[in-house]
Design a protein around this motif. Structure first.
Motif, mmCIF file in Angstrom:
data_model
loop_
_atom_site.group_PDB
_atom_site.id
_atom_site.type_symbol
_atom_site.label_atom_id
_atom_site.label_comp_id
_atom_site.label_asym_id
_atom_site.label_seq_id
_atom_site.Cartn_x
_atom_site.Cartn_y
_atom_site.Cartn_z
ATOM 1 N N ASP A 197 0.833 -1.219 0.000
ATOM 2 C CA ASP A 197 0.000 0.000 0.000
ATOM 3 C C ASP A 197 0.855 1.251 0.000
ATOM 4 O O ASP A 197 0.533 2.240 -0.654
ATOM 5 C CB ASP A 197 -0.901 0.022 1.237
ATOM 6 N N ILE A 201 0.659 4.192 -2.726
ATOM 7 C CA ILE A 201 0.346 5.586 -2.373
ATOM 8 C C ILE A 201 1.462 6.508 -2.849
ATOM 9 O O ILE A 201 1.208 7.581 -3.406
ATOM 10 C CB ILE A 201 0.118 5.723 -0.851
ATOM 11 N N LEU A 204 1.333 7.792 -6.282
ATOM 12 C CA LEU A 204 0.340 8.837 -6.573
ATOM 13 C C LEU A 204 0.929 10.229 -6.445
ATOM 14 O O LEU A 204 0.262 11.228 -6.721
ATOM 15 C CB LEU A 204 -0.853 8.714 -5.623
ATOM 16 N N ILE A 210 2.206 12.525 1.477
ATOM 17 C CA ILE A 210 2.355 13.302 2.706
ATOM 18 C C ILE A 210 0.987 13.601 3.308
ATOM 19 O O ILE A 210 0.780 13.488 4.516
ATOM 20 C CB ILE A 210 3.135 14.610 2.437
ATOM 21 N N GLY A 211 0.045 13.948 2.440
ATOM 22 C CA GLY A 211 -1.309 14.245 2.902
ATOM 23 C C GLY A 211 -1.920 13.074 3.657
ATOM 24 O O GLY A 211 -2.706 13.264 4.585
ATOM 25 N N LEU A 212 -1.555 11.858 3.272
ATOM 26 C CA LEU A 212 -2.087 10.675 3.939
ATOM 27 C C LEU A 212 -1.202 10.247 5.113
ATOM 28 O O LEU A 212 -1.403 9.181 5.695
ATOM 29 C CB LEU A 212 -2.230 9.523 2.943
ATOM 30 N N GLY A 213 -0.219 11.070 5.432
ATOM 31 C CA GLY A 213 0.580 10.824 6.624
ATOM 32 C C GLY A 213 1.721 9.842 6.429
ATOM 33 O O GLY A 213 2.221 9.257 7.384
ATOM 34 N N LEU A 214 2.126 9.648 5.171
ATOM 35 C CA LEU A 214 3.203 8.703 4.894
ATOM 36 C C LEU A 214 4.544 9.425 4.928
ATOM 37 O O LEU A 214 4.660 10.548 4.465
ATOM 38 C CB LEU A 214 2.974 8.134 3.497
ATOM 39 N N ASN A 259 -3.084 -1.497 -7.948
ATOM 40 C CA ASN A 259 -3.344 -1.742 -6.533
ATOM 41 C C ASN A 259 -2.388 -2.849 -6.098
ATOM 42 O O ASN A 259 -2.682 -4.039 -6.192
ATOM 43 C CB ASN A 259 -4.794 -2.157 -6.317
ATOM 44 N N ARG A 261 -1.221 -4.249 -3.506
ATOM 45 C CA ARG A 261 -1.480 -5.332 -2.558
ATOM 46 C C ARG A 261 -2.078 -6.532 -3.291
ATOM 47 O O ARG A 261 -1.757 -7.678 -2.999
ATOM 48 C CB ARG A 261 -2.416 -4.869 -1.442
ATOM 49 N N THR B 70 3.694 13.524 10.940
ATOM 50 C CA THR B 70 2.845 13.648 9.762
ATOM 51 C C THR B 70 1.651 12.689 9.817
ATOM 52 O O THR B 70 0.571 12.988 9.321
ATOM 53 C CB THR B 70 3.689 13.445 8.474
ATOM 54 N N GLU B 71 1.823 11.544 10.486
ATOM 55 C CA GLU B 71 0.715 10.592 10.620
ATOM 56 C C GLU B 71 -0.432 11.178 11.428
ATOM 57 O O GLU B 71 -1.601 11.032 11.085
ATOM 58 C CB GLU B 71 1.196 9.326 11.331
ATOM 59 N N ALA B 74 -2.338 13.785 9.556
ATOM 60 C CA ALA B 74 -3.228 13.242 8.520
ATOM 61 C C ALA B 74 -4.618 12.957 9.088
ATOM 62 O O ALA B 74 -5.566 12.744 8.341
ATOM 63 C CB ALA B 74 -2.635 11.973 7.922
ATOM 64 N N MET B 77 -6.053 16.984 9.059
ATOM 65 C CA MET B 77 -6.337 17.668 7.796
ATOM 66 C C MET B 77 -6.065 16.769 6.600
ATOM 67 O O MET B 77 -5.184 15.927 6.612
ATOM 68 C CB MET B 77 -5.486 18.941 7.688
ATOM 69 N N VAL B 79 -5.503 16.887 2.299
ATOM 70 C CA VAL B 79 -4.933 17.834 1.355
ATOM 71 C C VAL B 79 -5.177 17.381 -0.081
ATOM 72 O O VAL B 79 -5.016 16.205 -0.390
ATOM 73 C CB VAL B 79 -3.401 17.916 1.547
ATOM 74 N N GLU B 94 -10.478 2.270 -5.436
ATOM 75 C CA GLU B 94 -9.204 2.002 -4.751
ATOM 76 C C GLU B 94 -8.557 3.317 -4.324
ATOM 77 O O GLU B 94 -8.017 3.431 -3.218
ATOM 78 C CB GLU B 94 -8.260 1.234 -5.673
ATOM 79 N N LEU B 95 -8.601 4.322 -5.219
ATOM 80 C CA LEU B 95 -8.032 5.626 -4.881
ATOM 81 C C LEU B 95 -8.761 6.222 -3.676
ATOM 82 O O LEU B 95 -8.126 6.649 -2.706
ATOM 83 C CB LEU B 95 -8.135 6.585 -6.075
ATOM 84 N N PHE B 98 -7.812 4.740 -0.412
ATOM 85 C CA PHE B 98 -6.551 5.175 0.217
ATOM 86 C C PHE B 98 -6.770 6.371 1.138
ATOM 87 O O PHE B 98 -5.946 6.655 1.997
ATOM 88 C CB PHE B 98 -5.502 5.514 -0.851
ATOM 89 N N GLY B 99 -7.891 7.081 0.958
ATOM 90 C CA GLY B 99 -8.211 8.179 1.874
ATOM 91 C C GLY B 99 -8.344 7.704 3.314
ATOM 92 O O GLY B 99 -8.173 8.477 4.256
ATOM 93 N N TRP B 101 -6.458 5.350 4.627
ATOM 94 C CA TRP B 101 -5.166 4.820 5.076
ATOM 95 C C TRP B 101 -4.728 5.363 6.434
ATOM 96 O O TRP B 101 -4.295 4.594 7.305
ATOM 97 C CB TRP B 101 -4.112 5.087 3.994
ATOM 98 N N PRO B 102 -4.835 6.696 6.679
ATOM 99 C CA PRO B 102 -4.391 7.201 7.982
ATOM 100 C C PRO B 102 -5.122 6.558 9.155
ATOM 101 O O PRO B 102 -4.614 6.556 10.268
ATOM 102 C CB PRO B 102 -4.726 8.700 7.917
ATOM 103 N N HIS B 105 -4.090 1.974 8.207
ATOM 104 C CA HIS B 105 -2.757 1.513 7.820
ATOM 105 C C HIS B 105 -2.754 0.132 7.191
ATOM 106 O O HIS B 105 -1.930 -0.716 7.517
ATOM 107 C CB HIS B 105 -1.811 1.554 9.015
ATOM 108 N N GLY B 106 -3.694 -0.107 6.298
ATOM 109 C CA GLY B 106 -3.663 -1.348 5.543
ATOM 110 C C GLY B 106 -4.675 -2.396 5.964
ATOM 111 O O GLY B 106 -4.815 -3.413 5.303
ATOM 112 N N MET B 148 -11.400 11.186 -2.286
ATOM 113 C CA MET B 148 -10.401 10.584 -1.400
ATOM 114 C C MET B 148 -10.122 11.517 -0.218
ATOM 115 O O MET B 148 -10.075 11.092 0.933
ATOM 116 C CB MET B 148 -9.116 10.317 -2.163
ATOM 117 N N GLN B 152 -11.083 10.863 3.924
ATOM 118 C CA GLN B 152 -10.103 10.915 5.011
ATOM 119 C C GLN B 152 -10.779 11.345 6.330
ATOM 120 O O GLN B 152 -10.274 11.055 7.400
ATOM 121 C CB GLN B 152 -8.965 11.869 4.627
#
Lengths: 316, 273
Positions: A197, A201, A204, A210-214, A259, A261, B70-71, B74, B77, B79, B94-95, B98-99, B101-102, B105-106, B148, B152
């Motif tokens: 995953d 991400i 993308l 970064i927005g998703l906290g990665l 995707n 995974r 950063t986690e 997320a 906010m 972005v 799928e996209l 991913f919103g 994900w925070p 985490h999978g 997405m 979040q």
């Protein structure tokens, strides 16, 4: 939908059986016996496993590097990674010829990492829209590092030694005890699946990641470790295997998307199957002699790659 | 609430933002307007931690941007940057997935799947859920990215020119959705808007920027006035009113601009027609 994975699994199983039954030595799988067991356990099975592991690991490493650079036209074999691994191995061989094998592998992996890092640093400076500059940069970098390796090897009279890494990869030398390091390459590919995953991400774009906290740096580093370890172990164990890491991820992405995974297991199976089919072909064409799998792939892979290039691009 | 103190930023030797102090209230649709190069996107990207902070301090709902991971951010906010066109071959669902994900985490849970369905539905993407991003239009891909961001589930949504690639109908629907997110669901939106009239029609709060400084700030009525806008864009702008909101007229006072092109003679026009 469920028929497809079943058919693919069956095809792979048939390839494995064919591989176990094909070789210079004559054995009877049905009758068995001491000779058959010896050939199977010492040669055929190790060779088949080595091919499967190499194919799977290279294809997964290809997926990883393609998502790191966000470009489909690169593979672990066109990013300077293999040549860097050879440089590292050559270096440690010259500096500490008596070093145990694991130290040599660590040196090769570290050098491969440095080479991949250099490639990534170059790619990040290229304009995003110029899709074809990325593979060209990779080929130029591979060429430069490769020529440095050749020059040093020439000076040190180790050219023959180096030839086994940079030449066409082949599996005819694989017997029990001489391929087991490839399991580590397989494990590295497994690690990529674990972090699938994160790679999906990252591909993308940094902003989304970064927005998703990665942590983009962390994911990049992990990807570099996977690609480098796979390349280093494959190059030093069986030599350069072209195209698997390039074409298999492309074909799988075409069919089932990015995707990762879901697609990484398919990429692994596809890489294993393609490499085993080519290796088998190399054993059959002029039996009992062999054509290196690298040569077979050079032909098969370039045809597939040309097809991928000329097929209309769906993005951009 | 987003608090910005003493924010200064430069790219190379070029100053982009000058000592900005700003407080952004929660529960509002806030539009950042201003001419090209005013620093709007840079300000948004700094708040979104997409650019490293050089000087100053940003706090989002009490979280200091410089010291919060950063986690964690997320979860506060979401972005959406300007570049939503990617080569990645993901399906729309799928996209949007991913919103979440925070949060997982999978390992998505029922609540995550529910949030994805809601986001697909809210942005009219349910019929497109199985389509690949590279097989749909730019506007649809834009909506998928927005969905997405919405999935979040954060209090704050930060959007950099979300109306790019969208035609009038989709722009309008999008602004209405953002207003609804704020009005009905209590979310807070900060968005860069190029077309002033979308801000005029939908925003609760407007921040006008020029040359890296805040020029005006407040309700649409107080910011979208003839003197402020004319000075902001260095061009005479007439403002009317419609439905109790300001309406900027693009075509009025056009002759005051002058034309760099010589007026065509009647003969030329006859030939052209």
């Amino acid at each position: 939908m469920n028929a497809r994975p079943l058919a693919a699994g069956l095809a792979l199983a048939l390839l494995v059986l064919a591989s176990l039954g094909t070789g210079a030595a004559r054995i009877d799988l049905a009758a068995g016996g001491g000779w058959t067991t010896l050939v199977l356990m010492e040669s055929r099975l190790p060779r088949t496993l080595a091919v499967l592991l190499t194919g799977a690991a290279l294809a997964v490493a290809g997926t990883v590097i393609q998502s790191l650079v966000r470009n489909r036209f690169v593979g672990p074999d066109t990013a300077g990674t293999g040549e860097s691994a050879a440089l590292g191995l050559l270096g440690i061989t010259l500096l500490a010829p008596a070093a145990p094998i694991w130290i040599k592998m660590v040196a090769a992996s570290l050098a491969a990492m440095a080479g991949t890092a250099l490639f990534l640093a170059i790619v990040r400076r290229l304009p995003v829209r110029e899709v074809m500059l990325v593979p060209i940069a990779g080929l130029v970098l591979s060429g430069i590092i490769g020529s440095v390796v050749t020059w040093i090897a020439w000076e040190a009279d180790l050219l023959q030694f180096v030839g086994t890494w940079l030449g066409s990869g082949e599996f005819s030398g694989v017997i029990a005890g001489r391929y087991e390091l490839l399991w580590i390459a397989g494990a590295a590919a497994g690690l990529a699946w674990f972090a699938a995953d994160r790679f999906a991400i990252l591909s993308l774009g940094d902003g989304v990641a970064i927005g998703l906290g990665l942590s983009t740096r962390g994911v990049m580093r992990l990807g570099m470790v996977v690609v480098s370890v796979v390349s280093a172990l494959v190059v030093t164990t069986v030599g350069m295997i072209p195209f698997v890491g390039l074409v298999v991820p492309n074909i799988v992405a075409r069919i089932m998307g990015d995707n990762l995974r879901a697609s990484i297991p398919v990429v692994a199976a596809g890489g294993a199957g393609l490499l085993l089919a080519c290796d088998l072909l190399g054993r059959i064409v002029r039996h009992p002699y062999e054509i290196p799998v690298g040569t077979i792939l050079g032909i098969a892979g370039s045809v597939i790659f040309l097809w991928l290039l000329y097929r209309p691009v769906s993005h951009g | 609430m987003i608090r910005i103190n003493g924010l200064t930023h430069r790219i190379g030797a070029t100053p982009i933002l000058h000592d900005i102090d700003l407080t952004l209230p929660r529960g509002k649709l806030i539009a950042l307007i201003g001419p090209n190069g005013a620093g709007k996107s840079t300000l948004l990207r700094l708040v979104a931690r997409l650019e490293p902070l050089q000087a100053g301090r940003i706090e989002i709902d009490g979280l200091d941007l410089a010291t919060t991971g950063t986690e964690r951010l997320a979860l506060a906010m979401a972005v959406m940057g300007q570049q939503t066109h990617v080569a990645s071959r993901l399906r729309v669902a799928e996209l949007v997935g991913f919103g979440r994900w925070p949060h997982h985490h999978g390992r998505p849970r029922a609540a995550d799947r529910e949030a994805v369905e809601q986001a697909l539905d809210a942005f009219g993407l349910t019929p497109l859920r199985h389509r690949f991003l590279d097989e749909i239009s730019g506007g649809q891909a834009q909506r998928a990215h927005l969905a997405m961001t919405f999935a979040q589930g954060t209090d704050w949504l930060l959007l950099d020119e979300p109306l790019n690639n969208l035609d009038m109908a989709h722009s309008r629907t999008l602004m209405a959705r953002l207003a609804d997110l704020v009005g009905a669901r209590g979310r807070s939106v900060l968005t860069v808007v190029h077309e002033v009239n979308y801000a005029a029609a939908w925003a609760d709060h407007i921040i006008a920027m020029k040359d890296g400084r805040i020029v005006a700030e407040g309700a649409p009525e107080t910011v979208l006035t003839e003197p402020v806008l004319s000075a902001l864009y260095d061009t005479p702008i007439e403002v009317s009113r419609h439905d109790d909101r300001p309406l900027v007229l693009h075509h009025h006072w056009h002759d005051q601009l002058g034309s760099p092109f010589p007026k065509p003679s009647d003969d030329t026009l006859r030939v052209l027609h």
